[in-house]
Write an enzyme that holds these catalytic residues in place. Structure first.
Site, mmCIF file in Angstrom:
data_model
loop_
_atom_site.group_PDB
_atom_site.id
_atom_site.type_symbol
_atom_site.label_atom_id
_atom_site.label_comp_id
_atom_site.label_asym_id
_atom_site.label_seq_id
_atom_site.Cartn_x
_atom_site.Cartn_y
_atom_site.Cartn_z
ATOM 1 N N ILE A 81 3.234 83.944 33.502
ATOM 2 C CA ILE A 81 4.133 83.485 32.446
ATOM 3 C C ILE A 81 4.247 81.971 32.561
ATOM 4 O O ILE A 81 4.480 81.440 33.649
ATOM 5 C CB ILE A 81 5.520 84.134 32.573
ATOM 6 C CG1 ILE A 81 5.392 85.668 32.634
ATOM 7 C CG2 ILE A 81 6.416 83.715 31.418
ATOM 8 C CD1 ILE A 81 6.696 86.368 32.953
ATOM 9 N N ILE A 99 3.730 82.112 37.988
ATOM 10 C CA ILE A 99 4.127 81.005 37.122
ATOM 11 C C ILE A 99 2.910 80.184 36.710
ATOM 12 O O ILE A 99 2.195 79.638 37.554
ATOM 13 C CB ILE A 99 5.147 80.088 37.822
ATOM 14 C CG1 ILE A 99 6.303 80.915 38.404
ATOM 15 C CG2 ILE A 99 5.653 79.032 36.852
ATOM 16 C CD1 ILE A 99 7.049 81.757 37.395
ATOM 17 N N LYS A 100 2.686 80.108 35.405
ATOM 18 C CA LYS A 100 1.603 79.266 34.886
ATOM 19 C C LYS A 100 2.093 77.829 34.771
ATOM 20 O O LYS A 100 3.122 77.555 34.145
ATOM 21 C CB LYS A 100 1.118 79.768 33.522
ATOM 22 C CG LYS A 100 0.285 81.022 33.599
ATOM 23 C CD LYS A 100 -0.242 81.423 32.234
ATOM 24 C CE LYS A 100 -1.495 80.660 31.871
ATOM 25 N NZ LYS A 100 -2.106 81.172 30.619
ATOM 26 N N ILE A 101 1.322 76.937 35.357
ATOM 27 C CA ILE A 101 1.669 75.517 35.411
ATOM 28 C C ILE A 101 0.480 74.715 34.891
ATOM 29 O O ILE A 101 -0.659 74.967 35.298
ATOM 30 C CB ILE A 101 1.964 75.078 36.864
ATOM 31 C CG1 ILE A 101 3.085 75.920 37.488
ATOM 32 C CG2 ILE A 101 2.268 73.597 36.943
ATOM 33 C CD1 ILE A 101 4.468 75.554 37.065
#
Length: 217
Positions: A56, A82-84
């Site tokens: 996400i 966590i998409k960064i």
């Protein structure tokens, strides 16, 4: 190689799960917007279906904001990744999150040094975008090849998620190169099953079977 589904549509996720090949899901703001539903509703629906990692994406542009959003998203479930983005601020956030034990997927990678920096910062995954590179005339699989070699050279545990998949050849090339994961749109996933000779052969088998006397079924 693991298969992730690149979607926010729960109907597609359920179908892929029934095939028995779904290892995880990746989403992004664009995919969530296409559903026409609220963000939290979409995310919760996905988490209720998927047992593996669910990526996400944060939308903050500064490291502190990314970390705060990541902490909030992670509270939704242990499978949340966590998409960064692969920016300076993004890499700073990845370092902090890795120290907190929060898994990260560094996205929008278009050159191997971005992947190297992400791995150095402790990223769990990196996502090279092959389709978008091909759109501007690059041989995108060279990027995957370079990242794989760099990670092997230095023993990084960061896994490669080949993203922006446009056709089955991308999946085949990624598998040949030893990529850890492909995240695949549902329509492309469906194409992986298909070959004209398979359909033709099945049709012939069924036609011949119909002529067999005393069939038990």
């Amino acid at each position: 190689m693991k298969f992730f589904l690149d979607t926010a549509f729960v109907e597609e996720i359920r179908a892929a799960k029934e095939w028995g090949i779904l290892d995880g899901v990746t989403t992004n703001p664009t995919l969530v917007a296409k559903t026409g539903k609220g963000f939290m509703e979409v995310v919760q629906d996905i988490l209720n279906i998927v047992e593996g990692p669910v990526s996400i994406e944060v939308v903050a542009q500064d490291a502190q904001g990314m970390v705060e959003q990541a902490q909030q998203l992670r509270r939704l479930g242990e499978q949340v990744v966590i998409k960064i983005p692969a920016t300076q601020e993004g890499i700073k956030a990845v370092k902090v999150l890795s120290q907190e034990g929060i898994p990260t997927n560094v996205t929008l990678i278009f050159q191997p040094l971005q992947a190297l920096l992400a791995a150095k910062a402790g990223a769990t995954y990196v996502s090279p975008f092959v389709g978008r590179l091909e759109d501007i005339g690059h041989d995108a699989m060279d990027l995957v090849f370079d990242i794989k070699n760099i990670f092997d050279n230095y023993g990084f545990e960061t896994q490669i998620i080949v993203a922006s998949i446009r056709h089955p050849k991308h999946v085949l090339d990624a598998a040949r190169m030893g990529a850890d994961i492909c995240t695949v749109p549902f329509k492309v996933m469906e194409q992986l099953f298909k070959h004209a000779l398979t359909d033709r052969g099945l049709e012939q088998f069924l036609a011949d079977w119909s002529k067999v006397p005393g069939r038990p079924f």
